[in-house]
Motif scaffolding. Structure first.
Motif, PDB file in Angstrom:
ATOM      1  N   HIS A   1     -19.205 -37.973  25.617  1.00 57.41           N
ATOM      2  CA  HIS A   1     -20.702 -37.840  25.227  1.00 57.41           C
ATOM      3  C   HIS A   1     -21.423 -38.514  26.133  1.00 57.41           C
ATOM      4  O   HIS A   1     -21.400 -39.876  25.925  1.00 57.41           O
ATOM      5  N   PHE A   2     -22.166 -38.157  27.135  1.00 59.51           N
ATOM      6  CA  PHE A   2     -23.012 -38.687  28.150  1.00 59.51           C
ATOM      7  C   PHE A   2     -24.510 -38.328  27.671  1.00 59.51           C
ATOM      8  O   PHE A   2     -24.726 -37.205  26.963  1.00 59.51           O
TER       9      PHE A   2
ATOM     10  N   LEU B   1     -15.902 -32.138  32.378  1.00 58.55           N
ATOM     11  CA  LEU B   1     -15.716 -31.875  33.975  1.00 58.55           C
ATOM     12  C   LEU B   1     -16.894 -32.560  34.487  1.00 58.55           C
ATOM     13  O   LEU B   1     -17.189 -33.271  35.425  1.00 58.55           O
ATOM     14  N   THR B   2     -18.095 -31.976  33.761  1.00 60.31           N
ATOM     15  CA  THR B   2     -19.423 -32.480  34.395  1.00 60.31           C
ATOM     16  C   THR B   2     -19.701 -34.167  34.213  1.00 60.31           C
ATOM     17  O   THR B   2     -19.977 -34.736  35.268  1.00 60.31           O
TER      18      THR B   2
ATOM     19  N   GLN C   1      -2.663 -22.475  29.847  1.00 65.91           N
ATOM     20  CA  GLN C   1      -3.119 -23.647  29.455  1.00 65.91           C
ATOM     21  C   GLN C   1      -4.518 -23.597  29.277  1.00 65.91           C
ATOM     22  O   GLN C   1      -5.600 -22.760  29.776  1.00 65.91           O
ATOM     23  N   ALA C   2      -4.932 -24.255  28.097  1.00 66.54           N
ATOM     24  CA  ALA C   2      -6.498 -24.463  27.742  1.00 66.54           C
ATOM     25  C   ALA C   2      -7.352 -24.909  28.927  1.00 66.54           C
ATOM     26  O   ALA C   2      -6.761 -25.988  29.349  1.00 66.54           O
ATOM     27  N   ALA C   3      -8.348 -24.704  29.141  1.00 70.68           N
ATOM     28  CA  ALA C   3      -9.230 -25.084  30.108  1.00 70.68           C
ATOM     29  C   ALA C   3      -9.848 -26.203  29.700  1.00 70.68           C
ATOM     30  O   ALA C   3     -10.216 -26.438  28.363  1.00 70.68           O
ATOM     31  N   ALA C   4     -10.089 -27.113  30.522  1.00 69.12           N
ATOM     32  CA  ALA C   4     -10.832 -28.359  30.188  1.00 69.12           C
ATOM     33  C   ALA C   4     -12.274 -28.107  29.828  1.00 69.12           C
ATOM     34  O   ALA C   4     -12.839 -27.018  29.951  1.00 69.12           O
ATOM     35  N   ILE C   5     -12.725 -29.027  28.614  1.00 64.65           N
ATOM     36  CA  ILE C   5     -14.080 -28.667  28.262  1.00 64.65           C
ATOM     37  C   ILE C   5     -14.956 -28.932  29.557  1.00 64.65           C
ATOM     38  O   ILE C   5     -14.869 -30.018  30.392  1.00 64.65           O
ATOM     39  N   SER C   6     -15.909 -27.863  29.451  1.00 61.07           N
ATOM     40  CA  SER C   6     -16.890 -27.900  30.804  1.00 61.07           C
ATOM     41  C   SER C   6     -17.643 -29.071  30.816  1.00 61.07           C
ATOM     42  O   SER C   6     -18.096 -29.726  31.907  1.00 61.07           O
TER      43      SER C   6
END
Length: 507
Positions: free
Chosen positions: A372-373, A22-23, A14-19
């Protein structure tokens, strides 16, 4: 046929979540709290929390197992199994590192015996539960077949025979000056009571005298122990021969499928333990659907629950199938960013097949969650905040599809209002063309009128007080700047008063 409790295709990477996702959603903080609650998790289990699923059937497969664990009360039996397997594996590793071979092989035997107990106890436990999920039913079927197969029956018989053979060993020690004579027990009188009585006259009368510590079985043997053991092996070689043969024959006593189950079950158990720690928060299994309806009731931001769960304000959220864009406006510090994180957390945890922090929820199967924070300005960076915003949103637009979830928080906040409005509309136009589900927190109330299908959500207030409730309504443009200025003595009257006081003091 049982393969894994993780899904029908457990070996599919499975593709890892975008870092950054998660942040921005503070999911890392939640994952740390999960591990702190349950205990150290293997690296492979930690990775599972960072590998969201995109297939509805795979998610449903996990949800059924999670429901069995929570509603079917499987936690005690599965947790006991994990602890016993952990103990068995620890014994196996310790045996490898033990210098004196008989001691290492005895430790290995204890580990194998613990494994046998773990399997039999788990079978009995699961047979007394009403299993509903295909994953747990198939696992129990596999377990029953394995326990009656040649590998397990042979392991159980051999471990029992070897342990009984060693336990039956009885010997005597004749200690004279610097020598110890080892002999097999031949019915001699038991001398310990006489020896105890003889030395009783030397015992202290103080009730505070320390009691001798009992020897622990897991302590390493000293050189005298090893020599006694070697003498025993010569006097009675059969038990030690059985022990060595057992070690060689069953060195790999844990089958790969059961080892994977031991690891994978910790994924479910760790989250179940986390839920138990927050019983005052409502959790539910969301309805996963291919349609675009996205809603929940009484949702909680889990990253705030670590601070004061009782004070958290729950929020509802709902977007219909044709409602692709929602604009969130309202006063500063009114809970908009917290609300945006809540939406992302529910979408993400749902993609893992886990319970989400809400009373009810329906979540589409997103192929990715992009965030996009606001990022802190780097004084050493050559790019300004505006360029950084544009580069990041461009990357999202390049990757997003109509099945993606886009969460934008206060983009272009460093630009003039007019510029932020022009750029915001262009970004929304691109996202609308891709039909992405977009939630956009902004200070530009005009964006809430982007098109006729745009949903306006507003952070509510009660007079000058923030309620942290987010509701559907037309954007009112209230920023409550006056209350913030008054709080820090920066209102018009406050500034005039300081100017006058300054003049008076200068005179």
């Amino acid at each position: 046929m049982f393969k894994s409790i993780l899904g029908h295709f457990p070996h599919k990477e499975q593709a890892a979540a975008i870092s950054s996702t998660l942040t921005d959603l503070e999911l890392g903080r939640i994952f740390s709290a999960i591990e702190n609650s349950f205990g150290s998790l293997p690296e492979s289990v930690q990775r599972l929390y960072r590998q969201p699923l995109t297939d509805r059937n795979e998610i449903a497969y996990r949800q059924e197992i999670m429901r069995d664990i929570i509603e079917g009360n499987l936690y005690p039996g599965l947790f006991s199994f994990v602890q016993k397997i952990k103990k068995a594996l620890s014994a196996k590793e310790t045996a490898k590192k033990t210098y004196y071979r008989p001691k290492g092989e005895c430790t290995f035997l204890e580990g194998a015996y613990c494994f046998v107990e773990a399997i039999e106890e788990l079978i009995a436990f699961l047979q007394n539960r009403s299993l509903q999920s295909d994953g747990m039913k198939n696992f129990l079927d596999y377990l029953e077949k394995y326990s009656s197969g040649p590998h397990f029956t042979g392991l159980k018989r051999a471990s029992g025979e070897t342990k009984n053979s060693l336990t039956a060993l009885s010997y005597t020690l004749f200690i004279r000056e610097n020598t110890i004579e080892v002999n097999l027990y031949a019915g001699q009188a038991y001398q310990s009571p006489k020896i105890k009585d003889f030395f009783q006259k030397f015992a202290t009368s103080s009730s505070d005298a320390p009691l001798p510590k009992e020897r622990q079985d897991d302590l390493p043997l000293n050189h005298i122990d090893e020599q006694i053991c070697s003498c025993l092996a010569k006097l009675c070689p059969k038990p030690f021969s059985l022990l060595h043969d057992f070690y060689l024959s069953y060195h790999h006593f844990l089958p790969p499928l059961l080892f994977n189950f031991y690891l994978d079950s910790q994924f479910y158990l760790s989250y179940a333990k986390y839920m138990q720690d927050w019983q005052q928060i409502a959790f539910c299994l969301p309805q996963m659907q291919d349609e675009d309806i996205f809603c929940f009731t009484s949702g909680y931001n889990l990253s705030l629950s670590h601070e004061d769960a009782a004070a958290i304000v729950a929020n509802d959220f709902s977007l219909g199938e044709d409602e692709k864009i929602a604009i969130v406006t309202g006063p500063n510090q009114g809970g908009k960013t917290t609300f945006l994180r809540l939406i992302g957390q529910i979408a993400y945890l749902a993609s893992l097949g886990l319970f989400v922090p809400a009373k009810s929820a329906a979540v589409p199967c997103f192929d990715a969650i992009y965030t996009h924070f606001e990022s802190r300005e780097d004084k050493d960076a050559l790019n300004g905040c505006l360029q950084d915003d544009l580069v990041r949103i461009h990357s999202i637009l390049e990757s997003a599809t109509k099945k993606s979830l886009i969460l934008i928080n206060e983009m272009f906040s460093t630009t003039a209002l007019e510029d932020a409005l022009i750029l915001g509309k262009k970004i929304l136009q691109k996202l609308d063309e891709r039909q992405c589900r977009t939630i956009y927190v902004t200070f530009c109330k005009a964006l809430s009128h982007f098109n006729e299908k745009t949903v306006s959500l507003v952070s509510q207030t009660d007079g000058e007080s923030r309620t942290y409730k987010i509701s559907r309504q037309a954007a009112d443009g209230k920023a409550h700047a006056l209350s913030a200025a008054q709080k820090y003595a920066l209102s018009h009257d406050d500034i005039l008063r300081r100017i006058k006081n300054g003049r008076s003091s200068s005179l």
